[in-house]
Design an enzyme around this catalytic site. Structure first.
Site, PDB file in Angstrom:
ATOM      1  N   LYS A  28       0.846  -1.203   0.000  1.00  0.00           N
ATOM      2  CA  LYS A  28       0.000   0.000   0.000  1.00  0.00           C
ATOM      3  C   LYS A  28       0.879   1.251   0.000  1.00  0.00           C
ATOM      4  O   LYS A  28       0.440   2.351   0.278  1.00  0.00           O
ATOM      5  CB  LYS A  28      -0.891   0.033   1.266  1.00  0.00           C
ATOM      6  N   LYS A  63       2.906   2.018   2.131  1.00  0.00           N
ATOM      7  CA  LYS A  63       2.798   2.574   3.493  1.00  0.00           C
ATOM      8  C   LYS A  63       3.974   2.010   4.280  1.00  0.00           C
ATOM      9  O   LYS A  63       4.144   0.800   4.387  1.00  0.00           O
ATOM     10  CB  LYS A  63       1.460   2.103   4.098  1.00  0.00           C
TER      11      LYS A  63
HETATM   12  N1  C2G Z   1      -9.176   5.501  13.559  1.00  0.00           N
HETATM   13  C1  C2G Z   1     -10.123   6.274  14.220  1.00  0.00           C
HETATM   14  N2  C2G Z   1      -9.828   7.560  14.512  1.00  0.00           N
HETATM   15  C2  C2G Z   1      -8.634   8.099  14.186  1.00  0.00           C
HETATM   16  C3  C2G Z   1      -7.660   7.307  13.537  1.00  0.00           C
HETATM   17  C4  C2G Z   1      -7.962   5.993  13.222  1.00  0.00           C
HETATM   18  O1  C2G Z   1     -11.225   5.803  14.527  1.00  0.00           O
HETATM   19  N3  C2G Z   1      -8.389   9.410  14.502  1.00  0.00           N
HETATM   20  C5  C2G Z   1      -9.529   4.114  13.240  1.00  0.00           C
HETATM   21  C6  C2G Z   1      -9.496   3.836  11.739  1.00  0.00           C
HETATM   22  O2  C2G Z   1     -10.716   4.253  11.134  1.00  0.00           O
HETATM   23  C7  C2G Z   1      -9.319   2.323  11.712  1.00  0.00           C
HETATM   24  C8  C2G Z   1      -8.477   2.060  12.976  1.00  0.00           C
HETATM   25  O3  C2G Z   1      -8.588   3.231  13.805  1.00  0.00           O
HETATM   26  O4  C2G Z   1     -10.583   1.678  11.844  1.00  0.00           O
HETATM   27  C9  C2G Z   1      -7.024   1.821  12.640  1.00  0.00           C
HETATM   28  O5  C2G Z   1      -6.559   2.955  11.921  1.00  0.00           O
HETATM   29  P1  C2G Z   1      -5.264   2.748  10.983  1.00  0.00           P
HETATM   30  O6  C2G Z   1      -4.184   2.119  11.787  1.00  0.00           O
HETATM   31  O7  C2G Z   1      -5.010   4.025  10.257  1.00  0.00           O
HETATM   32  O8  C2G Z   1      -5.819   1.635   9.988  1.00  0.00           O
HETATM   33  P2  C2G Z   1      -5.773   1.641   8.393  1.00  0.00           P
HETATM   34  O9  C2G Z   1      -4.419   2.029   7.953  1.00  0.00           O
HETATM   35  O10 C2G Z   1      -6.953   2.410   7.949  1.00  0.00           O
HETATM   36  O11 C2G Z   1      -5.876   0.078   8.049  1.00  0.00           O
HETATM   37  O12 C2G Z   1      -7.821  -3.663   5.931  1.00  0.00           O
HETATM   38  C10 C2G Z   1      -8.040  -2.433   6.556  1.00  0.00           C
HETATM   39  C11 C2G Z   1      -6.741  -1.740   6.889  1.00  0.00           C
HETATM   40  O13 C2G Z   1      -5.836  -2.575   7.583  1.00  0.00           O
HETATM   41  C12 C2G Z   1      -7.063  -0.511   7.719  1.00  0.00           C
END
Ligand code: C2G
Length: 128
Positions: free
Chosen positions: A44, A46
């Site tokens: 990704k 990332k």
């Molecule tokens: N999240 C949140 N509020 C934030 C930041 C993140 O509610 N201020 C939530 C995101 O929406 C997600 C979870 O925390 O549900 C984890 O966030 P990330 O680590 O950024 O996850 P992401 O990179 O979106 O990975 O297959 C799905 C992916 O693995 C999701």
């Protein structure tokens, strides 16, 4: 037992992640969290500050979390939902609609994100 699952990277773990996990656990009584592997994130474009094994250890230590599994592909969600008899799939609403295909297998819930905090924002701030 009502099983909930969620997926994430959880890099530089912060209160937005914590709020999501707390609310996800409130939707059932057993919470599984799939934490993305470094290899999956490379796909990704990332790159995490914290390596996957440490991100998994941190999430495992959160009191709302009952089980941590690796997230290694986009395709594993249906298999995970079946394998763990998941009742509820939860994600933050930045993903709203993206995982509706899981509605054939379990309830799908998108929770409002925590405003004012993100890993990207933290990285920018740390850069000074
Ligand atoms: N999240 C949140 N509020 C934030 C930041 C993140 O509610 N201020 C939530 C995101 O929406 C997600 C979870 O925390 O549900 C984890 O966030 P990330 O680590 O950024 O996850 P992401 O990179 O979106 O990975 O297959 C799905 C992916 O693995 C999701």
């Amino acid at each position: 037992m009502k099983t909930v699952i969620t997926y994430g990277t959880f890099d530089l773990f912060h209160v937005g992640h914590l709020n999501l996990l707390r609310r996800a656990k409130e939707l059932g009584d057993y919470l599984i969290v799939a934490v993305s592997s470094d290899e999956f994130n490379l796909g990704k474009n990332k790159v995490c500050k914290i390596k996957d094994t440490d991100r998994m250890k941190i999430v495992e230590a959160i009191k709302y979390v009952d089980k941590v599994i690796p997230e290694t592909s986009w395709e594993q969600k249906i298999e995970d939902v079946k394998k763990y008899n998941v009742d509820v799939f939860v994600m933050g609403d930045d993903w709203k609609g993206k995982f509706d295909f899981l509605k054939d297998y379990c309830e799908v819930v998108y929770l409002p994100r925590t405003e004012g905090i993100s890993t990207t924002q933290l990285k920018e701030e740390l850069k000074g």
